[in-house]
Write an enzyme that holds these catalytic residues in place. Structure first.
Site, PDB file in Angstrom:
ATOM      1  N   ILE A  13       0.831  -1.216   0.000  1.00 55.82           N
ATOM      2  CA  ILE A  13       0.000   0.000   0.000  1.00 55.82           C
ATOM      3  C   ILE A  13       0.860   1.258   0.000  1.00 55.82           C
ATOM      4  CG2 ILE A  13      -0.347   0.270   2.512  1.00 55.82           C
ATOM      5  CD1 ILE A  13      -2.931   0.746  -0.320  1.00 55.82           C
ATOM      6  N   SER A  35      12.398   1.065   6.717  1.00 57.18           N
ATOM      7  CA  SER A  35      12.020  -0.231   6.158  1.00 57.18           C
ATOM      8  C   SER A  35      13.067  -1.261   6.515  1.00 57.18           C
ATOM      9  CB  SER A  35      11.904  -0.129   4.632  1.00 57.18           C
ATOM     10  OG  SER A  35      11.788  -1.413   4.074  1.00 57.18           O
ATOM     11  N   ARG A  36      12.591  -2.453   6.859  1.00 60.59           N
ATOM     12  CA  ARG A  36      13.522  -3.533   7.177  1.00 60.59           C
ATOM     13  C   ARG A  36      14.113  -4.150   5.926  1.00 60.59           C
ATOM     14  NH1 ARG A  36       9.326  -7.249   9.726  1.00 60.59           N
ATOM     15  NH2 ARG A  36       8.634  -6.766   7.630  1.00 60.59           N
ATOM     16  N   LYS A  89      -5.383   1.993   7.639  1.00 60.96           N
ATOM     17  CA  LYS A  89      -6.484   1.227   8.210  1.00 60.96           C
ATOM     18  C   LYS A  89      -6.084  -0.244   8.278  1.00 60.96           C
ATOM     19  CE  LYS A  89      -8.144  -1.434   5.777  1.00 60.96           C
ATOM     20  NZ  LYS A  89      -7.877  -2.571   4.820  1.00 60.96           N
ATOM     21  N   ASP A 167     -10.014  -7.595   6.579  1.00 59.43           N
ATOM     22  CA  ASP A 167      -9.091  -6.546   6.119  1.00 59.43           C
ATOM     23  C   ASP A 167      -9.751  -5.737   5.001  1.00 59.43           C
ATOM     24  OD1 ASP A 167      -6.103  -5.447   5.955  1.00 59.43           O
ATOM     25  OD2 ASP A 167      -6.839  -5.811   3.934  1.00 59.43           O
TER      26      ASP A 167
HETATM   27  P1  NAP Z   1       2.446  -5.501   2.996  1.00 57.10           P
HETATM   28  O1  NAP Z   1       2.612  -5.421   1.532  1.00 57.10           O
HETATM   29  O2  NAP Z   1       2.669  -6.781   3.695  1.00 57.10           O
HETATM   30  O3  NAP Z   1       3.350  -4.355   3.619  1.00 57.10           O
HETATM   31  C1  NAP Z   1       3.441  -4.115   4.992  1.00 57.10           C
HETATM   32  C2  NAP Z   1       4.868  -3.680   5.291  1.00 57.10           C
HETATM   33  O4  NAP Z   1       4.969  -3.425   6.686  1.00 57.10           O
HETATM   34  C3  NAP Z   1       5.897  -4.739   4.998  1.00 57.10           C
HETATM   35  O5  NAP Z   1       6.320  -4.678   3.654  1.00 57.10           O
HETATM   36  C4  NAP Z   1       6.995  -4.366   5.960  1.00 57.10           C
HETATM   37  O6  NAP Z   1       7.732  -3.325   5.366  1.00 57.10           O
HETATM   38  C5  NAP Z   1       6.302  -3.704   7.129  1.00 57.10           C
HETATM   39  N1  NAP Z   1       6.263  -4.514   8.345  1.00 57.10           N
HETATM   40  C6  NAP Z   1       6.654  -4.112   9.572  1.00 57.10           C
HETATM   41  N2  NAP Z   1       6.487  -5.057  10.482  1.00 57.10           N
HETATM   42  C7  NAP Z   1       5.971  -6.109   9.838  1.00 57.10           C
HETATM   43  C8  NAP Z   1       5.578  -7.386  10.243  1.00 57.10           C
HETATM   44  N3  NAP Z   1       5.678  -7.776  11.527  1.00 57.10           N
HETATM   45  N4  NAP Z   1       5.098  -8.227   9.308  1.00 57.10           N
HETATM   46  C9  NAP Z   1       4.985  -7.836   8.019  1.00 57.10           C
HETATM   47  N5  NAP Z   1       5.336  -6.605   7.575  1.00 57.10           N
HETATM   48  C10 NAP Z   1       5.834  -5.754   8.473  1.00 57.10           C
HETATM   49  O7  NAP Z   1       0.966  -5.042   3.407  1.00 57.10           O
HETATM   50  P2  NAP Z   1       0.073  -3.895   2.763  1.00 57.10           P
HETATM   51  O8  NAP Z   1      -0.862  -4.478   1.768  1.00 57.10           O
HETATM   52  O9  NAP Z   1       0.912  -2.754   2.329  1.00 57.10           O
HETATM   53  O10 NAP Z   1      -0.841  -3.529   4.020  1.00 57.10           O
HETATM   54  C11 NAP Z   1      -0.339  -2.749   5.082  1.00 57.10           C
HETATM   55  C12 NAP Z   1      -1.524  -2.056   5.722  1.00 57.10           C
HETATM   56  O11 NAP Z   1      -2.162  -1.270   4.719  1.00 57.10           O
HETATM   57  C13 NAP Z   1      -2.587  -3.019   6.262  1.00 57.10           C
HETATM   58  O12 NAP Z   1      -3.107  -2.530   7.462  1.00 57.10           O
HETATM   59  C14 NAP Z   1      -3.655  -3.007   5.172  1.00 57.10           C
HETATM   60  O13 NAP Z   1      -4.958  -3.237   5.700  1.00 57.10           O
HETATM   61  C15 NAP Z   1      -3.544  -1.591   4.678  1.00 57.10           C
HETATM   62  N6  NAP Z   1      -4.048  -1.433   3.314  1.00 57.10           N
HETATM   63  C16 NAP Z   1      -3.667  -2.295   2.315  1.00 57.10           C
HETATM   64  C17 NAP Z   1      -4.240  -2.176   1.052  1.00 57.10           C
HETATM   65  C18 NAP Z   1      -3.859  -3.075  -0.095  1.00 57.10           C
HETATM   66  O14 NAP Z   1      -4.506  -3.014  -1.138  1.00 57.10           O
HETATM   67  N7  NAP Z   1      -2.835  -3.902   0.018  1.00 57.10           N
HETATM   68  C19 NAP Z   1      -5.177  -1.177   0.807  1.00 57.10           C
HETATM   69  C20 NAP Z   1      -5.493  -0.285   1.833  1.00 57.10           C
HETATM   70  C21 NAP Z   1      -4.926  -0.429   3.078  1.00 57.10           C
HETATM   71  P3  NAP Z   1       9.309  -3.239   5.444  1.00 57.10           P
HETATM   72  O15 NAP Z   1       9.820  -4.438   4.756  1.00 57.10           O
HETATM   73  O16 NAP Z   1       9.522  -1.968   4.723  1.00 57.10           O
HETATM   74  O17 NAP Z   1       9.699  -3.170   6.890  1.00 57.10           O
END
Ligand code: NAP
Length: 307
Positions: A13, A35-36, A89, A167
């Site tokens: 996101i 970022s990790r 969110k 989610d």
């Molecule tokens: P994602 O691709 O898994 O990214 C989350 C990032 O958070 C990871 O890449 C990682 O970044 C970091 N992170 C830190 N601690 C972590 C842990 N314990 N486990 C996993 N990742 C960790 O997820 P995302 O889709 O971006 O979603 C993140 C948030 O945005 C959620 O709350 C989701 O509901 C919300 N969201 C997502 C979307 C969508 O379409 N995907 C839409 C709206 C809102 P680093 O490697 O940089 O540390």
């Protein structure tokens, strides 16, 4: 003043929406990423929030884009460092932790923004105004999408606190609680949890408005082909259909509005305004319904699911 912001969690996101939206909006500038695993272009990069706070003494705001399970600790740390905080969110993994953040933000005189991107979909405000002049008879929500397409490589989403199909489902609930002018209460729920997962892949919710109109919602992550993000509202004076996640509006079957998704730029305009006035914007209504569904829902084991 231009807000100097640092973003934590450079995942899907952050890349798909936050970085482009910040680039479009006056009044905020991304200066750092924590970022990790990844690096942001044209910004200072840090391995974690600790290092970012230590390295960027004049940072104004922190944007938290990690999974909900780890967001509270980061938000607390940022608020205690005097930073304004933008929460993706859902704003946290529990209701209580987000309430604690509100109190902390108040005590530290910083902005806390619990963003609900679907509320900024193009047709939501018009739908809200149309409903305000009518009496709701019933509401039907169908939120069906393909988890393999939208959440590849996200094991956290299936873990406790990851919300599973809630989610995306909480996005529907964020629109519902925005357009209905009274409280919406959970009556019962069925949660389909794959035997190899900790969070539901499907959920059916029965709810009611405070004055008794029936509200039903089906969230399903097993839909392939066309995806469905619809909210249908029957009233005493006609019917309304919000589709495309709130970006298309039909009244009595006729399209009134169909617009591209501009949710994230709209949220950043809101955040810039909130920071200017050091205001807090945290509405927990969508999270409470999810919490109630987990509290009262019947758990139904279902087939193993491999991402
Ligand atoms: P994602 O691709 O898994 O990214 C989350 C990032 O958070 C990871 O890449 C990682 O970044 C970091 N992170 C830190 N601690 C972590 C842990 N314990 N486990 C996993 N990742 C960790 O997820 P995302 O889709 O971006 O979603 C993140 C948030 O945005 C959620 O709350 C989701 O509901 C919300 N969201 C997502 C979307 C969508 O379409 N995907 C839409 C709206 C809102 P680093 O490697 O940089 O540390």
């Amino acid at each position: 003043m231009t807000i100097r912001a640092g973003l934590v969690g450079l995942g899907k996101i952050a890349r798909d929406q936050h970085l482009p939206a910040i680039g479009k909006i006056d009044g905020i500038e991304l200066v750092a990423v924590a970022s990790r695993n990844a690096r942001g272009d044209g910004v200072n990069n840090y391995p974690d929030l600790d290092a970012m706070l230590a390295g960027e003494s004049d940072l104004d705001a922190v944007i938290l884009c990690q999974p909900p399970q780890v967001r509270y600790a980061a938000a607390r740390q940022a608020i205690l460092a005097g930073k304004h905080v933008f929460l993706e969110k859902p704003p946290g993994a529990t209701v209580t932790e987000v309430e604690a953040l509100v109190a902390l933000a108040q005590a530290n005189n910083v902005t806390l923004y619990a963003s609900w991107h679907s509320r900024y979909a193009a047709a939501v405000a018009q739908a809200k105004a149309w409903i305000a002049e009518r009496t709701i008879r019933s509401i039907d929500i169908q939120w069906r999408e393909d988890v393999r397409h939208w959440h590849p490589g996200q094991p956290w989403i299936w873990e406790p606190g990851g919300f599973g199909v809630f989610d995306p489902g909480i996005n529907a609930l964020s629109i519902l609680t925005e357009i209905v002018p009274e409280a919406v209460m959970l009556l019962s729920a069925e949660l389909e949890v794959p035997e190899n997962k900790q969070a539901p892949i499907g959920a059916s919710l029965k709810m009611a408005t405070a004055s008794g109109a029936a509200v039903e919602a089906v969230f399903d992550w097993r839909q392939t082909g066309p995806q469905t993000w619809d909210i249908a509202v029957e009233t005493d004076q006609g019917s309304l259909l919000l589709s495309e996640g709130g970006n298309t509006l039909r009244l009595d079957g006729d399209v009134q509005l169909k617009a591209p998704d501009e949710e994230y730029p709209a949220m950043y305009r809101r955040f810039v305004g909130l920071v200017a006035e050091r205001r807090i914007d945290v509405d927990l209504a969508p999270l409470r319904i999810v919490a109630d569904a987990f509290l009262c829902g019947r758990h139904c084991p279902t087939a193993l699911f491999e991402d």
